[in-house]
Scaffold this active site. Structure first.
Site, mmCIF file in Angstrom:
data_model
loop_
_atom_site.group_PDB
_atom_site.id
_atom_site.type_symbol
_atom_site.label_atom_id
_atom_site.label_comp_id
_atom_site.label_asym_id
_atom_site.label_seq_id
_atom_site.Cartn_x
_atom_site.Cartn_y
_atom_site.Cartn_z
ATOM 1 N N ILE A 128 0.836 -1.146 -0.139
ATOM 2 C CA ILE A 128 -0.013 -0.095 -0.141
ATOM 3 C C ILE A 128 0.787 1.361 0.075
ATOM 4 O O ILE A 128 0.330 2.385 -0.342
ATOM 5 C CB ILE A 128 -0.999 -0.043 1.128
ATOM 6 N N ASN B 109 -2.641 1.241 15.840
ATOM 7 C CA ASN B 109 -3.208 0.799 17.115
ATOM 8 C C ASN B 109 -3.335 2.174 18.049
ATOM 9 O O ASN B 109 -3.075 3.307 17.423
ATOM 10 C CB ASN B 109 -2.157 -0.031 17.783
ATOM 11 N N VAL C 37 1.310 -3.250 8.493
ATOM 12 C CA VAL C 37 1.115 -2.176 7.647
ATOM 13 C C VAL C 37 1.589 -0.850 8.125
ATOM 14 O O VAL C 37 2.031 0.072 7.602
ATOM 15 C CB VAL C 37 -0.338 -2.152 6.763
ATOM 16 N N ASP C 38 1.430 -1.025 9.423
ATOM 17 C CA ASP C 38 1.685 0.495 10.182
ATOM 18 C C ASP C 38 3.163 0.638 10.076
ATOM 19 O O ASP C 38 3.779 1.593 9.989
ATOM 20 C CB ASP C 38 1.243 0.190 11.854
ATOM 21 N N SER D 94 -7.495 -5.087 10.895
ATOM 22 C CA SER D 94 -7.625 -6.309 11.855
ATOM 23 C C SER D 94 -7.271 -7.579 11.040
ATOM 24 O O SER D 94 -7.196 -8.518 11.814
ATOM 25 C CB SER D 94 -9.058 -6.063 12.280
ATOM 26 N N TYR E 258 -4.218 -8.479 14.387
ATOM 27 C CA TYR E 258 -5.515 -8.658 15.230
ATOM 28 C C TYR E 258 -6.243 -9.644 14.927
ATOM 29 O O TYR E 258 -7.599 -9.859 15.442
ATOM 30 C CB TYR E 258 -6.133 -7.150 15.037
HETATM 31 N N1 AR6 Z 1 0.728 -3.063 2.162
HETATM 32 C C1 AR6 Z 1 -0.539 -3.601 2.362
HETATM 33 N N2 AR6 Z 1 -0.886 -4.500 3.043
HETATM 34 C C2 AR6 Z 1 0.004 -4.855 4.333
HETATM 35 C C3 AR6 Z 1 1.321 -4.434 4.134
HETATM 36 C C4 AR6 Z 1 1.643 -3.417 3.045
HETATM 37 N N3 AR6 Z 1 2.876 -2.693 3.142
HETATM 38 N N4 AR6 Z 1 1.943 -5.092 5.296
HETATM 39 C C5 AR6 Z 1 0.949 -5.877 5.777
HETATM 40 N N5 AR6 Z 1 -0.133 -5.759 5.322
HETATM 41 P P1 AR6 Z 1 -1.644 -5.640 10.308
HETATM 42 P P2 AR6 Z 1 -3.947 -5.137 12.094
HETATM 43 C C6 AR6 Z 1 -1.425 -6.300 5.461
HETATM 44 O O1 AR6 Z 1 -1.143 -6.600 11.060
HETATM 45 O O2 AR6 Z 1 -4.375 -6.721 12.077
HETATM 46 C C7 AR6 Z 1 0.245 -3.304 14.071
HETATM 47 O O3 AR6 Z 1 1.422 -3.831 14.952
HETATM 48 C C8 AR6 Z 1 -1.359 -7.947 6.227
HETATM 49 O O4 AR6 Z 1 -0.934 -8.740 5.540
HETATM 50 O O5 AR6 Z 1 -0.864 -4.487 9.412
HETATM 51 O O6 AR6 Z 1 -5.074 -4.149 11.984
HETATM 52 C C9 AR6 Z 1 -0.304 -2.185 14.598
HETATM 53 O O7 AR6 Z 1 0.695 -1.174 14.957
HETATM 54 C C10 AR6 Z 1 -2.804 -7.852 6.646
HETATM 55 O O8 AR6 Z 1 -3.918 -8.419 5.816
HETATM 56 O O9 AR6 Z 1 -2.882 -4.780 11.029
HETATM 57 C C11 AR6 Z 1 -1.293 -2.755 15.299
HETATM 58 O O10 AR6 Z 1 -0.716 -2.905 16.704
HETATM 59 C C12 AR6 Z 1 -3.400 -6.286 6.756
HETATM 60 O O11 AR6 Z 1 -2.164 -5.592 6.071
HETATM 61 C C13 AR6 Z 1 -1.747 -3.945 14.922
HETATM 62 O O12 AR6 Z 1 -0.564 -4.119 13.955
HETATM 63 C C14 AR6 Z 1 -3.508 -6.083 8.231
HETATM 64 O O13 AR6 Z 1 -2.543 -6.620 8.991
HETATM 65 C C15 AR6 Z 1 -3.082 -3.773 13.966
HETATM 66 O O14 AR6 Z 1 -3.335 -5.111 13.517
#
Ligand code: AR6
Length: 168
Positions: free
Chosen positions: A10, A23, A32-33, A121, A125
């Protein structure tokens, strides 16, 4: 309003606003964060610190959204939203839907014409991917918005396929 899906990172999207699955602390994290803060540079964290020092002293509540600069990203803004942690005993779907609705409300306030969403999420999450995709697509479809171009940018095949099915 047009809704599309694509596979990939993204942080590489050419859009007005990129949504971050953050978060409540707004201080960064993994997934992604982490990718958004790494690619966008320290200006994003500085802006998040300012938010914590002003209107979000206790952090950004789950289901809400707030915008900052996008730093070095190609986007103009990052919209941070906090998804719910998945629970097997409590239905938190309304909070997940709220993330998409509130992000689009903030995008409208900014005047963003294009917005990219990750699967909020569905990573750390632990929200089941099929359900996360159905909630994301249904909520965006139901939300009245001026955003003309809404993209779901999915990081892996499993999530991409789930969004493809949810779009029908
Ligand atoms: N581009 C697009 N999607 C992505 C990328 C990217 N570069 N990297 C990961 N994803 P998550 P959550 C996807 O864990 O579940 C963090 O530590 C990933 O494969 O990023 O809402 C925050 O600080 C998944 O499908 O977010 C919070 O503590 C989606 O993004 C916590 O994680 C969401 O995964 C939030 O958890």
């Amino acid at each position: 309003m047009g809704i599309s899906i694509s596979r990939g990172d993204i942080t590489l999207q050419h859009v007005d606003a990129i949504v971050n699955a953050a978060n409540s602390s707004l201080m960064g994290g993994g997934g992604v964060d982490g990718a958004i803060h790494r690619a966008g540079g320290p200006a994003i964290l500085d802006a998040c610190r300012d938010l914590r020092a002003s209107q979000y002293g206790k952090g950004l509540p789950t289901g809400q959204a707030v915008a900052t600069t996008a730093g070095r990203l190609r986007a103009r803004w990052v919209i941070h939203t906090v998804g719910p942690v998945y629970s097997e005993t409590e239905d938190r779907s309304a909070l997940l839907a709220s993330c998409y609705r509130e992000s689009l409300r903030v995008a409208d306030e900014l005047g963003a014409a294009s917005v990219a969403f990750p699967a909020v999420s569905a990573g750390v999450y632990r929200w089941p991917v099929e359900s996360a995709a159905r909630i994301a697509v249904a909520t965006v479809r139901e939300t009245a918005t001026e955003v003309a171009d809404i993209r779901f940018v999915l990081f892996n095949d499993e999530v991409y396929t789930a969004f493809e099915r949810a779009l029908g």
